[in-house]
Design a protein around this motif. Structure first.
Motif, PDB file in Angstrom:
ATOM      1  N   GLU A  47      -3.084   8.970   1.129  1.00 49.92           N
ATOM      2  CA  GLU A  47      -3.381   8.951   2.560  1.00 49.92           C
ATOM      3  C   GLU A  47      -4.864   8.666   2.811  1.00 49.92           C
ATOM      4  OE1 GLU A  47      -1.248   8.978   5.120  1.00 49.92           O
ATOM      5  OE2 GLU A  47       0.300   8.941   3.566  1.00 49.92           O
ATOM      6  N   TYR A  57      -0.424   4.047  -2.334  1.00 48.16           N
ATOM      7  CA  TYR A  57      -1.783   4.559  -2.148  1.00 48.16           C
ATOM      8  C   TYR A  57      -1.759   5.941  -1.486  1.00 48.16           C
ATOM      9  CZ  TYR A  57      -3.638  -0.097  -3.216  1.00 48.16           C
ATOM     10  OH  TYR A  57      -3.981  -1.266  -3.839  1.00 48.16           O
ATOM     11  N   VAL A  92       0.801  -1.226   0.000  1.00 46.31           N
ATOM     12  CA  VAL A  92       0.000   0.000   0.000  1.00 46.31           C
ATOM     13  C   VAL A  92       0.838   1.283   0.000  1.00 46.31           C
ATOM     14  CG1 VAL A  92      -1.962  -1.134   1.077  1.00 46.31           C
ATOM     15  CG2 VAL A  92      -0.306   0.037   2.510  1.00 46.31           C
ATOM     16  N   LYS A  93       2.130   1.179  -0.208  1.00 43.57           N
ATOM     17  CA  LYS A  93       2.993   2.367  -0.246  1.00 43.57           C
ATOM     18  C   LYS A  93       2.528   3.394  -1.267  1.00 43.57           C
ATOM     19  CE  LYS A  93       7.616   1.253   1.313  1.00 43.57           C
ATOM     20  NZ  LYS A  93       8.977   0.953   0.909  1.00 43.57           N
ATOM     21  N   ARG A 151      -7.532   1.244   6.752  1.00 44.85           N
ATOM     22  CA  ARG A 151      -7.518   1.001   8.196  1.00 44.85           C
ATOM     23  C   ARG A 151      -8.932   0.763   8.717  1.00 44.85           C
ATOM     24  NH1 ARG A 151      -4.182   5.567   7.930  1.00 44.85           N
ATOM     25  NH2 ARG A 151      -2.001   4.958   7.882  1.00 44.85           N
ATOM     26  N   ASP A 187      -6.833   6.798   0.948  1.00 43.59           N
ATOM     27  CA  ASP A 187      -7.041   5.374   0.740  1.00 43.59           C
ATOM     28  C   ASP A 187      -6.468   4.551   1.892  1.00 43.59           C
ATOM     29  OD1 ASP A 187      -8.384   5.796  -1.616  1.00 43.59           O
ATOM     30  OD2 ASP A 187      -6.656   5.347  -2.905  1.00 43.59           O
ATOM     31  N   LYS A 188      -5.344   4.973   2.450  1.00 44.20           N
ATOM     32  CA  LYS A 188      -4.759   4.270   3.590  1.00 44.20           C
ATOM     33  C   LYS A 188      -5.673   4.357   4.804  1.00 44.20           C
ATOM     34  CE  LYS A 188       0.044   4.884   2.185  1.00 44.20           C
ATOM     35  NZ  LYS A 188       1.314   5.542   2.473  1.00 44.20           N
TER      36      LYS A 188
END
Length: 66
Positions: free
Chosen positions: A50, A48, A45-46, A57, A52-53
């Motif tokens: 913020e 993606y 997920v690097k 979560r 989307d991160k």
């Protein structure tokens, strides 16, 4: 800036939901190497954003509570 078009008929976050589900399923399996699984998810997920991160979560929390 180009407008992003959602081509997925199941929704914008369908792939993130699938990633979250797979992650939780792997973590909960017996004898799972959680450190390795978490590292693999972080690498995946690097790229993606913020936003989307943050959504990822939320989805992981959803699957952990089910």
């Amino acid at each position: 800036m180009r407008e992003q078009v959602n081509h997925c008929p199941l929704g914008r976050y369908h792939m993130l939901d699938k990633i979250a589900y797979d992650y939780v399923r792997e973590i909960k399996s017996r004898g799972a190497n959680t450190a390795k699984i978490k590292q693999q998810l972080a690498e995946r997920v690097k790229k993606y954003s913020e936003e989307d991160k943050a959504k990822l979560r939320e989805l992981i929390q959803k699957w952990l509570t089910k």
